[in-house]
Write an enzyme that holds these catalytic residues in place. Structure first.
Site: not given
Ligand code: PEP
Length: 256
Positions: A13, A15, A98, A100, A170, A176, A216
Site C-alpha cells: 500500500n 498510500k 483502510h 486511514e 490491520e 505506520g 508495520s
Molecule cells: C498499511 O498502510 O496498510 C500499513 C500496514 O502500513 P505500515 O506497514 O506502514 O504499518
C-alpha cells in the site's frame, strides 16, 4: 483446506507516495526481485500512478491495485473514482476500508460494504481492511469490533463473490507506528475473522479465504508472522516503498 492450499498475497500500500517517475523506478527495481515469487504480488498505488504502474508491470507477475473506489457507477460525486473505471483501466485489486480512510475521510462500515459490493460487481478483487484502535484493545472490545466490521463489510455477498475477497487484519495502533502486533496477537484476531466468515458463509468459504496481516510488517518480523497458519499474506505500507524490503517480505510469504 489449510494455509498451504490458500492463496498467499503480499500487497504493497503505497498510500499517497511516489510520483510517476518514482513509481517507474520502484517497479523497475522490484520486477527482478519478485519474478520467481510463489505468492501473488500486488502494488496498490495512488490513482495518478495507476496507468504507469499498469504499463510498467505488463507481462510480469506484479498486479496493480487502487486504494479506494466509490460505490456508485457514475454521477455527481466530485473527486471520486468508480470501480468500473478502475476495471476499465486494467486494475485488478482495490483496498477498501483502510483505517486511514475511516479516520480521515468518514468511511463507515456501511460505506465499506457498499464499496465492497461495487468492487466485486465490477470484477475487482477487494482487500477489505478491519482492525481495532488502541483504545478498543484497551477496552477489551477487539473481537467484538472486528466481528462487527467483518459482518457489515461482507453483508449481502454471495459465496461465489467471496472468492474475490481478501481480508486484511490491520490493528490501527500498528499502522505506520513501528509497533507490530505479536504473531500470537495477530493470529488470535485472524482466527476470529475466519470463524466469523465461517458462520456467515460456511467452512468451505472461510477455509479458502486469504487473510492478511498489516501493521508495520517488515523484513525483520515478516517471517514469524507469515509462518502462522491463519496469516496468508500481508498488507504492507512503509516497507512497500523500498524494493528490497518488499521483496524480502514476498520471499518470506513464498516460503511460508
Ligand atoms: C498499511 O498502510 O496498510 C500499513 C500496514 O502500513 P505500515 O506497514 O506502514 O504499518
Amino acid at each position: 483446506m489449510n494455509k498451504s492450499t490458500r492463496h498467499a498475497v503480499i500487497a504493497g500500500n503505497w498510500k499517497m507516495n511516489n510520483d510517476r517517475a518514482a513509481s517507474k523506478t520502484l517497479i523497475d527495481e522490484l520486477k527482478p526481485l519478485v519474478a520467481n515469487a510463489n505468492c501473488d504480488v500486488v502494488i496498490c498505488v495512488p490513482f495518478t500512478d495507476l496507468e504507469i504502474s499498469l504499463n510498467e508491470t505488463k507481462g510480469t507477475n506484479i498486479k496493480v491495485g487502487a486504494q479506494n473506489c466509490h460505490y456508485e457507477k457514475s454521477g455527481a460525486f466530485t473527486g471520486e473514482v468508480s470501480a468500473d473505471m478502475l476495471k476499465e483501466l486494467g486494475v485488478s485489486y482495490v483496498v477498501l476500508g483502510h483505517s486511514e480512510r475511516r479516520q480521515y475521510f468518514g468511511e463507515t462500515d456501511a460505506t465499506v460494504n457498499l464499496r465492497v459490493k461495487a468492487a466485486i460487481e465490477a470484477g475487482l478483487n477487494a482487500i477489505v481492511c478491519v482492525g481495532e484502535t488502541l483504545k478498543d484493545r484497551e477496552n477489551g472490545i477487539t473481537s467484538e469490533l472486528v466481528i462487527m466490521q467483518t459482518k457489515i463489510a461482507l453483508k449481502d455477498l454471495t459465496k461465489q463473490q467471496m472468492k474475490n475477497i481478501i481480508i486484511a487484519y490491520e490493528p490501527v495502533w500498528a499502522i505506520g507506528t513501528g509497533k507490530t502486533a505479536t504473531a500470537d496477537q495477530a493470529v488470535e484476531v485472524c482466527k476470529i475473522i475466519r470463524n466469523t466468515v465461517s458462520e456467515m458463509f460456511g467452512d468451505d468459504v472461510s477455509n479458502a479465504l486469504t487473510i492478511q496481516y498489516g501493521g508495520s510488517m517488515n523484513p525483520k518480523n515478516c517471517e514469524e508472522l507469515l509462518s502462522k497458519e491463519d496469516i496468508d499474506g500481508g498488507l504492507i505500507g512503509g516497507a512497500s516503498l523500498k524494493a528490497s524490503d518488499f521483496a524480502e517480505i514476498v520471499d518470506a510469504a513464498s516460503n511460508g
